[in-house]
Design an enzyme around this catalytic site. Structure first.
Site, PDB file in Angstrom:
ATOM      1  N   THR A  19       4.542  -0.109  39.272  1.00 30.23           N
ATOM      2  CA  THR A  19       5.266   0.815  40.153  1.00 30.23           C
ATOM      3  C   THR A  19       5.639   2.085  39.400  1.00 30.23           C
ATOM      4  O   THR A  19       5.531   3.199  39.931  1.00 30.23           O
ATOM      5  CB  THR A  19       6.523   0.147  40.728  1.00 30.23           C
ATOM      6  OG1 THR A  19       6.153  -1.103  41.338  1.00 30.23           O
ATOM      7  CG2 THR A  19       7.183   1.031  41.767  1.00 30.23           C
ATOM      8  N   ASP A  20       6.081   1.936  38.166  1.00 27.23           N
ATOM      9  CA  ASP A  20       6.353   3.093  37.319  1.00 27.23           C
ATOM     10  C   ASP A  20       5.098   3.945  37.136  1.00 27.23           C
ATOM     11  O   ASP A  20       5.133   5.177  37.231  1.00 27.23           O
ATOM     12  CB  ASP A  20       6.857   2.655  35.942  1.00 27.23           C
ATOM     13  CG  ASP A  20       8.360   2.452  35.890  1.00 27.23           C
ATOM     14  OD1 ASP A  20       9.060   2.968  36.777  1.00 27.23           O
ATOM     15  OD2 ASP A  20       8.828   1.772  34.966  1.00 27.23           O
ATOM     16  N   LEU A  21       3.980   3.278  36.839  1.00 28.97           N
ATOM     17  CA  LEU A  21       2.748   4.007  36.550  1.00 28.97           C
ATOM     18  C   LEU A  21       2.237   4.765  37.775  1.00 28.97           C
ATOM     19  O   LEU A  21       1.823   5.931  37.672  1.00 28.97           O
ATOM     20  CB  LEU A  21       1.672   3.048  36.044  1.00 28.97           C
ATOM     21  CG  LEU A  21       1.977   2.328  34.726  1.00 28.97           C
ATOM     22  CD1 LEU A  21       0.835   1.409  34.341  1.00 28.97           C
ATOM     23  CD2 LEU A  21       2.237   3.327  33.611  1.00 28.97           C
ATOM     24  N   GLY A  67       4.402   7.722  38.299  1.00 26.49           N
ATOM     25  CA  GLY A  67       4.062   8.744  37.326  1.00 26.49           C
ATOM     26  C   GLY A  67       2.810   9.512  37.722  1.00 26.49           C
ATOM     27  O   GLY A  67       2.745  10.742  37.583  1.00 26.49           O
TER      28      GLY A  67
END
Length: 424
Positions: A195-197, A200
């Site tokens: 989810t972070d990636l 980003g």
């Protein structure tokens, strides 16, 4: 086709006087300066991707630094006083400056940085930097052409706007954790902060679009990206099926809800993933494993039939696949029309002949440990410019250089900032 007046943005390239080869590699964004006030993963992944393309990324940190520097073990040289390898994964191609944004002198340095930067990316709670007078409200007045990207957990509006967000929380609330795991098993967190990636990457794409828009109009803008919205949008077919059919998500392990066979199978010495996305691929698969009779079996003739009779076809295939090793099957499948590949451990990944051949792993000089190995940028441009140039910076490694070479401060002013503990 509409015609636009193109506004040329003057080049403001900032290159530190380091001697390593990386400063000599051209970058597609080498005239773009980025102010990076992000920590952990989503924001740093965005700014690292910009840095890979040659943008001059200035990582502004507090005296304590990015929290992920302490996310270990393991740490460099096994020393908890040094940076974690977690931090190293998403912070290459950046310069670090330590700055006290609570002091007025620190704010003044920030204003000077904003005047010379094209992009700012931050991941504080909505409104926090505005209260400190270093958010979009203030910086857009100082530099109206600034592209300001805020990466948050839940966005600037709505009931959850001020709720802190981490990857696993957004993944849970956005449906991914519930959709992940073995059939009839408990929900599971994906192995990496996906989810972070993805957030980003959305942030990176948004910044690139805003740079193009600014080139045409001369106008900066504010961008809001958040973990929860990104995660929900990433549910693609699962979200579409629920919204239109009311069908709730099931967990399938490595299998697929709508394609069969499409999953991992046990071999003699490991596991192998096989996916057949068409009847032609299924027929090719059956011929190679010497089960031609399955091709015209009424239970398995079409994908919809195979989905209905999933358990039967998977049992038949499983009995065959477990008779050989991964290596033996990979040799047989070498020229197959259907996708296939082993379930690799990290050792297997980096010893793979293809991964070695494409040179994905990079080794970069590092001031604290000599050198570090990193996975380089995955995308190759025919014009070049997408490189791992410099290792992730140590805390405050470039403070003096940034103040002197980028901002043009004289020695007296720099010494005054250090003595006042405004910078480190």
């Amino acid at each position: 086709m509409a015609m636009f007046k193109k506004i040329v943005i003057p080049s403001k390239q900032f290159c530190l006087s380091t001697a390593d080869y990386s400063t000599k590699l051209p970058g597609l964004l080498s005239d773009v300066n980025v102010l990076d006030l992000t920590r952990i993963v989503a924001g740093p992944f965005c700014t690292m991707t910009l840095g890979d393309l040659g943008a001059n990324v200035i990582k502004v940190e507090s005296i304590d630094g990015d929290e992920s520097r302490k996310w270990g073990p393991p740490f460099m040289n096994g020393d908890s006083n040094k940076d974690s390898f977690y931090y190293l994964a998403v912070n290459r191609n950046k310069k670090s400056i330590c700055l006290d944004l609570k002091s007025q002198k620190g704010k003044n340095v920030m204003y000077d940085l904003a005047k010379k930067c094209d992009v700012m990316v931050e991941n504080f709670l909505p409104g926090k930097l505005d209260k400190m007078q270093v958010g979009y409200e203030r910086l857009s007045q100082i530099n109206p052409m600034l592209i300001y990207c805020a990466v948050t957990g839940f966005g600037p509006t709505g009931p959850y706007a001020n709720k802190p967000g981490y990857d696993v929380v957004a993944a849970a609330m956005g449906g991914l954790v519930n959709a992940t795991g073995e059939r009839n098993g408990r929900p599971a967190k994906p192995g990496v902060a996906i989810t972070d990636l993805t957030t980003g990457l959305h942030s990176f794409g948004a910044v690139m679009a805003a740079l193009y828009y600014r080139q045409i109009t001369g106008k900066g803008q504010k961008i809001d990206c958040n973990l929860l919205s990104t995660q929900i949008s990433s549910m693609i077919n699962l979200a579409s099926v629920y919204l239109n059919c009311g069908i709730e998500v099931q967990r399938w392990g490595t299998a697929h809800a709508n394609l069969v066979p499409y999953q991992a199978f046990e071999t003699k010495d490991g596991e192998l993933v096989i996916g057949t996305g068409s009847n032609a691929q299924f027929a090719d698969f059956c011929r190679i494993i010497k089960k031609e009779e399955l091709i015209n079996d009424e239970r398995f003739k079409d994908n919809s039939d195979r989905v209905k009779n999933r358990d039967e076809i998977i049992k038949i295939i499983s009995e065959v696949i477990k008779t050989k090793t991964n290596k033996e099957w990979m040799k047989l499948f070498q020229n197959a029309s259907f996708p296939n590949g082993p379930v690799n451990k990290m050792k297997d990944v980096f010893e793979d002949e293809h991964v070695k051949a494409i040179g994905l792993v990079k080794e970069l000089p590092h001031p604290a440990v000599g050198s570090v190995k990193l996975v380089g940028p995955p995308t190759v441009y025919s014009a070049g410019g997408n490189y791992a140039r410099t290792a992730p910076p140590t805390l405050g490694q470039h403070t003096k250089e940034i103040l002197s070479e980028f901002l043009g401060y004289d020695d007296g002013k720099i010494d005054g900032l250090f003595n006042a503990k405004v910078v480190r």
